[in-house]
Each structure stands twice: as C-alpha cells, then as structure tokens.
Design an enzyme around this catalytic site. Structure first.
Site, PDB file in Angstrom:
ATOM      1  N   VAL A 272       0.822  -1.209   0.000  1.00 36.24           N
ATOM      2  CA  VAL A 272       0.000   0.000   0.000  1.00 36.24           C
ATOM      3  C   VAL A 272       0.857   1.260   0.000  1.00 36.24           C
ATOM      4  O   VAL A 272       1.688   1.454   0.878  1.00 36.24           O
ATOM      5  CB  VAL A 272      -0.929   0.022   1.230  1.00 36.24           C
ATOM      6  CG1 VAL A 272      -1.907   1.179   1.113  1.00 36.24           C
ATOM      7  CG2 VAL A 272      -1.674  -1.288   1.371  1.00 36.24           C
ATOM      8  N   SER A 273       0.633   2.115  -0.978  1.00 36.71           N
ATOM      9  CA  SER A 273       1.416   3.338  -1.137  1.00 36.71           C
ATOM     10  C   SER A 273       0.559   4.569  -0.873  1.00 36.71           C
ATOM     11  O   SER A 273      -0.628   4.588  -1.184  1.00 36.71           O
ATOM     12  CB  SER A 273       1.950   3.401  -2.578  1.00 36.71           C
ATOM     13  OG  SER A 273       2.431   4.690  -2.861  1.00 36.71           O
ATOM     14  N   PRO A 274       1.171   5.629  -0.322  1.00 39.77           N
ATOM     15  CA  PRO A 274       0.444   6.895  -0.152  1.00 39.77           C
ATOM     16  C   PRO A 274       0.533   7.763  -1.410  1.00 39.77           C
ATOM     17  O   PRO A 274      -0.081   8.822  -1.458  1.00 39.77           O
ATOM     18  CB  PRO A 274       1.209   7.561   0.992  1.00 39.77           C
ATOM     19  CG  PRO A 274       2.622   7.118   0.787  1.00 39.77           C
ATOM     20  CD  PRO A 274       2.546   5.704   0.229  1.00 39.77           C
ATOM     21  N   ASP A 384       7.660   3.295  -4.833  1.00 39.51           N
ATOM     22  CA  ASP A 384       7.840   4.339  -3.817  1.00 39.51           C
ATOM     23  C   ASP A 384       9.309   4.680  -3.648  1.00 39.51           C
ATOM     24  O   ASP A 384       9.656   5.697  -3.058  1.00 39.51           O
ATOM     25  CB  ASP A 384       7.301   3.874  -2.457  1.00 39.51           C
ATOM     26  CG  ASP A 384       5.782   3.809  -2.438  1.00 39.51           C
ATOM     27  OD1 ASP A 384       5.152   4.467  -3.281  1.00 39.51           O
ATOM     28  OD2 ASP A 384       5.242   3.085  -1.589  1.00 39.51           O
TER      29      ASP A 384
END
Ligand SMILES: *[C@@H]1O[C@H](CO)[C@@H](O)[C@H](O)[C@H]1NC(C)=O
Ligand SMILES: *[C@@H]1O[C@H](CO)[C@@H](O)[C@H](O)[C@H]1NC(C)=O
Ligand SMILES: *[C@@H]1O[C@H](CO)[C@@H](O)[C@H](O)[C@H]1NC(C)=O
Length: 692
Positions: A272-274, A384
């Site tokens: 999960v990436s922001p 990321d």
C-alpha cells in the site's frame, strides 16, 4: 454485556459499572534519532544521509489493565522494531517495575517512516544499508520507547475505551495491483477495493470527568510520502497526522507536549502506497509496465507521486486526510469496549515451522517454512523508492560494507532453491551466519486482547489480502470459541521484529517486490494464520502454549563502519552560534531563513528539547511559538569544511495563517565536539524581525 436487570440494587449497579472500566495509562516521549550524519533506513539508499530535522520522532504508549491483567501497545515513529530494541526496553522496564512488563504483554510497533535514522535493527542485512550497527540510533529509540511506557505507567487513570471505524478513500493505493490480481477471483469479489480503506479508532476517555485523554488509529498506508531524496528526519504522513490531532486537543501546546496523546499506527500496508497519483515513467511520462513496474526494462524511472505537487505537500495532504477522518470518528460515540484483558505470545522458528492446510479442493497439504532468503525482485525496489538495494543500478560496489561481506554470500542448496520456488534466490541470508545472523529466523507472534479489541502483532509487512485473511481467521476462531460477535481483530504491523514482507501464496507466484521479499517462502502467510489460530483458541480456552525458542542475543558481536562524530571547528574570528544570515521582515506565506555557525546536531538527540526556537516578543519578554518539532520549521545542517570541521545550520520557518503580527527572533541551540573529544553546548540568537 454489562447491562444488569432493573431489580438489582443501585450499589450493585454501580459496582458493575465500575468493574467495566479499565485502568488506562497513556504516555508519549521523544525518541528522535541522531539528526545528522546517520543514514536513513527504509529506502536503503546510501546517499540518504541525515542532514537535519523536520519532525521529531515520538513513541506513544497505551496501557490497558482490567485489574487482573495488563496489556501495552506502543507505536513508534520509526521504520520498524527488532528483538534487540524490545529486549533492551524490557530490561529497562524490569529494573523499574519488576515483571509488570514482559514480552508476553508488550507490543512495540513501528509506524514505518522511511525518513528516520537506521542502524538499530542488528540483523546484518537490515543494518548494512546504514553501514552497520549505530549505537546512537539504538539508544535514542530504546530510551524514548522506555520513557513513553514509564510516562504511561505513572499516569494510570480509570477510563473507558470506545471503538469506531469508517472508510477513508483517496489516501492509499495498491502499488502491486498485478500481484493482487493473482488472488482468487471469488476472494477479490468480496472486497470493493484492492487496499484496505478502513480506519480504526480507539478513543480513551477518563471516567472521572468523561474527558478524552488519548486516541489511537490504525490505517494501512506506507509512511513513504517523503521520498528517498529527503534527508531531514521526519515521522512522515502518519507522524504529522498524530501531531495534528495532538495540537487540536492540546491547544496552546508545542508539538510533543500536552497531556492528550494521539497516534496513527501501522497495519497491513505491505503493498500500500500513499503516492496516490500512482507510478509513471519519469523519462517519457508514459505508464510503467504493469507487471514489472519498469520503463523500457528499467525500474529506476518508474516512480509513484502525489497527491501533492511535491513530497512535502503530499505528506501534508495524506496526514490531513487521516487527521480529518480521525476527528470525525472522534466526535461519534463509538462502541464501548468491554471484557477482560488477555494476551498470548510465542516465539516461532519459521524455517522449521510446519502446518497442515486444507486446499480448496478439500485435500490436505503439509507445508513448512524456508530459511530466510531474498528474491531477485527485492533488488528492483518499489515504485515508492526504486532499487531498494540498487543492485539493478550496479551500485553494489559503492557500498564498502557490501564489498567486505559479499564473498561470504553462500550459494543456496538444492533444498533451499526448491523451498523458495518460484522465487529465484538473490541473497541466501539464511545460509550465512557470518559474522552474525543476516535476517531473523525466530519471529514473535503475539495477541493482545481487551474486550472485543484483538491486536495481532505481526513481524513485518503484511499485504492487503494477507492481512484480510489473518484477521478473518482469528475472528472466526475467537467467535467459534465463545468470543463476542463484535470481536474486532486489528493487525498491528512492524511489531517486535522485522522479517520484511508477507505476501499471499498466490501473490508470491508473481514475485513482485513483496513476494520477492517474503523471506520464509511461499507458505509464510499460511504458517502465520495457522499459528495465530492456535494462539487465539488458546487465549479463549485459557490454555498455555509452548513459549518457543528464545531468539539469539548477538548484541555483543555487532560490527559497524559508522565512525564516531568528528570534532567541530570554526573559521578565524567566528564562534559557535554566530548568526551568519539574519532574518528579513516577513508576512504570512513567507519563509524566514537564518543561518548559524554550528556543530553537528549528531552530538545530542536533544530529547524533550529543541535545536531551535521561534520566539515572539510580548513587550518585556519572549515566548516560544515554534520548536524543531513543528511542521512549519526545518533545520538543515551542512559540513562546509571537512578539514577544519566547520559547519552551519540553516533554519527555515514558514509563516503560516495563524501567526500573529509582531516582533520575532530565532534561536539555535546546539553542541559542538571540541578537539579534546568532549561535547560543549552553545546557543545563537538572530536579530529581531517583524512579521506583519
Ligand atoms: C519480582 O517478581 C518476582 C516474581 O513475581 C518476585 O518473586 C520478586 O519478589 C519480585 N521482586 C521485587 C523486588 O519486587
Ligand atoms: C522526490 O520528490 C521530489 C518532489 O518533492 C521529486 O522532485 C523527486 O523526483 C522525487 N524523487 C523520487 C526518487 O521519488
Ligand atoms: C478462562 O479464564 C477466565 C478468567 O480466569 C474465566 O473467566 C473463563 O471462564 C475461562 N474460560 C475457559 C474456557 O475456561
């Protein structure tokens, strides 16, 4: 649960109501690592060396006690935690409180900020990116974590806990959607999104006056809004969200002070990436390859961005989304948590761990873990932060530590290759014990339970679907053993020890970064699920389980290529603390910049103190309106002459909306190392300037 019949007397009613409350202790402490000269851990980029401070790191501790049992959850603004840190924290606590806190009832969880100093994890592979073990980082974290628990312990009050959940969209994306699609279609059909969008909140309320004293959230998102070009220590998106919540509830207090404590902790954020705009080829502007995240075969150019125009803006946007949603939940009543405090803990040797699982077609399969190993795709990094170890970019020989140890990389055996298949082994970390372990083989598995809340402490980064499967399995086990229908399992990521990733068996087959970094092989997740089910059942039936093998303590063998801080010097005619650049008059929206002759900020982590203050005149006195822990301030440090040891700090202060007009000045507080090797404090003060 605790409702009593109306026929019962008032006295009984009251005693029942009282017994439903918990004893709650909440504490915060500064745990900031060295603000300069130490390499950050997360992106494992040698060039990401600390050059100052943006946000201080904090440890936040939450103790829940039902009068019989006590459980402690600690969330720390750091990449992760390892056995050595927890062992030392427990030793410290033992000397204060005897056996009140043990490995049984304490979870320490990292928030996963990638902008924090490294070198404290001990296992060789995890410290190599920082050129070995860094005692200063280790001590800073251990001291801060211990202090946060002490602060919580010394502030126990009677209180209640309220649970709320909601959906938070637009704050995360899946960075390995191709892996996610390998999960069975029927399973994916149960979920609307390919990441968890649920935010879970626990609100802690003091019984005596019904005042909230703390809040704790979990949301699955990498703390990687700040990318691998950032060299200022930062707690990143979740750290800023915590500061925002605390400043709302502690009006008039500087960050890191005030009684109310707010926290955002890590969960199943593995994939999960922001960076919600998603990845793009920075050279061509085209989409990256879906399966490999490369641009014309090169991983280096495929980078995810957003939601803001730069990483600072993105950090603030994600933090604010978390904070705003947390605030909404906070205003709701929530579900009152009730029931006993329980815990269970086991050490598990993953390479020898076995289980029997039932496949979809009903047949049974024996599964076992593998000795730790990293796959090739691990070297490719993620969108990321491409090239985690930069193998692909050929910089292996730039790292003297890798040079020194690469000859000891033992080739995997036939069995090891078969065990990890289809993962091609790049680093056979389990096959090397020189000069000490490279990755842990023994992990912790642990459950803390208070009433309906069930914290599942997992030793690494579970992907979205891995987390869902584990939570579901534990929930079923608890309910089928007579637990509440409202049982709420919460996955607490990066807890106690770090073993990289845990992808599902299906995701593992594609061998993207997360699968390539699932170190105990394809069955890792199922082994954990099996173990957590046993633990959850044992918890419900009061059975004791074998504590498992104690992880090896090799803390006396650690090696490092990180040299002690050099001594500092000044140019002819200068003194430490001299102001080299004076501030200019400013107005809202401006950034005030000042420079001072300095020593290295590495000499003292200044816990509970600050390297800078922004001070406002009250006429006859000055009040501090910002410190180095404020989002609005940045401290940059630069060694300007390595021969003479000269250096300078640049302090920036963004004059925000809320800043009042008036006379201001900026102070720098630091330490220098003399030629005699001792550390001396100094201060510098700017001229007064006007904010209009
Ligand atoms: C510490 O705890 C142990 C086990 O509960 C007990 O035997 C011992 O007396 C305690 N020591 C102190 C100093 O309280
Ligand atoms: C990091 O973010 C900055 C913008 O703040 C951007 O210019 C840079 O390309 C990013 N680098 C990486 C490696 O993500
Ligand atoms: C487990 O222990 C608790 C507290 O001692 C008790 O209330 C509960 O009934 C026990 N449960 C079982 C299944 O024995």
């Amino acid at each position: 649960m605790w409702k009593v019949g109306t026929l019962l007397g008032l006295a009984l009613l009251q005693s029942v109501a009282v017994s439903a409350d918990y004893q709650i202790g909440i504490g915060r402490a500064d745990c900031t690592g060295p603000a300069a000269e130490i390499i950050f851990m997360g992106y494992a980029k040698l060039s990401q060396v600390g050059c100052g401070l943006h946000l201080r790191q904090f440890s936040r501790a939450f103790i829940v006690d039902d009068g019989e049992n006590r459980a402690v959850f600690v969330t720390v603004d750091s990449l992760t935690i390892n056995h050595g840190v927890r062992r030392q924290v427990l030793k410290n606590l033992n000397s204060l409180y005897n056996d009140t806190y043990t490995e049984q009832n304490l979870i320490i969880s990292g928030t996963h900020s990638h902008s924090t100093p490294g070198g404290y994890l001990m296992d060789l592979m995890l410290d190599i990116p920082c050129l070995g073990f860094v005692q200063e980082t280790f001590d800073a974290y251990v001291n801060g974590i211990t202090q946060s628990i002490v602060n919580a312990h010394e502030n126990m009050v009677q209180g209640k806990i309220f649970l709320s959940t909601d959906t938070l969209l637009d704050a995360n994306i899946n960075r390995s959607p191709a892996s996610y699609l390998y999960n069975p279609e029927e399973e994916r059909a149960k979920y609307e999104y390919d990441t968890d969008k649920e935010i879970v909140q626990l609100k802690f309320v003091r019984s005596s006056d019904n005042q909230p004293i703390g809040v704790l959230h979990w949301y699955a998102v990498h703390a990687t809004s700040m990318n691998n070009t950032n060299c200022l220590v930062s707690s990143d998106n979740v750290g800023l969200a915590s500061i925002q919540f605390e400043s709302l509830m502690n009006p008039g207090n500087l960050p890191g002070t005030g009684d109310f404590i707010g926290a955002f902790a890590s969960s199943n954020l593995g994939d999960v990436s922001p960076n919600t705009k998603g990845p793009i080829c920075i050279d061509t502007g085209e989409e990256c390859d879906f399966v490999t995240s490369t641009c014309n075969g090169d991983a280096k150019n495929c980078i995810a961005f957003g939601p803001g125009d730069n990483m600072v803006e993105s950090t603030e946007i994600i933090a604010t989304k978390l904070f705003e949603k947390g605030k909404e939940l906070f205003e709701q009543d929530g579900f009152e948590v009730s029931g006993p405090v329980k815990y269970i803990h086991q050490y598990v040797d993953m390479p020898t761990e076995k289980a029997t699982i039932t496949l979809d077609d009903g047949t049974e399969q024996e599964i076992q873990g593998c000795t730790p190993a990293m796959g090739y795709s691990f070297a490719g990094g993620t969108t990321d932060g491409p090239g985690e170890f930069d193998f692909a970019q050929g910089t292996i020989t730039d790292n003297p530590f890798w040079d020194a140890v690469r000859d000891f990389l033992f080739p995997p055996t036939e069995e090891e290759i078969a065990c990890h298949a289809p993962k091609p082994i790049l680093l056979n970390t389990g096959g090397i014990d020189f000069p000490y372990p490279w990755q842990p083989s023994v992990v912790t598995t642990q459950i803390l339970m208070f009433g309906e809340v069930v914290l599942l402490a997992v030793p690494g980064e579970f992907t979205t679907m891995s987390g869902r499967r584990l939570r579901e399995a534990v929930q079923e086990t608890i309910i089928s053993n007579g637990g509440s229908e409202n049982t709420k399992p919460i996955l607490t990521g990066h807890s106690n020890v770090y073993t990289n990733y845990i992808a599902t068996f299906e995701e593992y087959q594609l061998q993207r970064y997360e699968g390539g970094s699932t170190i105990f092989g394809p069955h890792t997740l199922n082994l954990y699920i099996n173990r957590f089910k046993q633990m959850a059942a044992a918890l419900m039936t009061n059975e004791t389980l074998d504590p498992g093998p104690t992880p090896r303590d090799f803390s006396s063998q650690l090696i490092t290529l990180v040299f002690p801080a050099a001594s500092d010097g000044v140019a002819e005619g200068q003194n430490f603390g001299d102001c080299l650049q004076q501030p200019e008059a400013a107005t809202v929206g401006d950034t005030v910049v000042v420079k001072f002759v300095s020593g290295s900020p590495r000499h003292d982590v200044m816990h509970g103190r600050t390297f800078l203050t922004v001070e406002k005149s009250t006429g006859d006195d000055w009040v501090v309106v910002a410190t180095d822990a404020n989002w609005e301030t940045r401290l940059w440090w630069e060694r300007t002459n390595s021969e003479t040891g000269e250096s300078e700090v640049t302090i920036e202060w963004d004059v925000g909306e809320g800043v009042e007009a008036g006379e201001y000045r900026i102070r720098h507080i630091g330490n220098y190392k003399g030629q005699d090797g001792d550390i001396y404090p100094y201060e510098g003060l700017s001229d007064t300037f006007t904010v209009s």
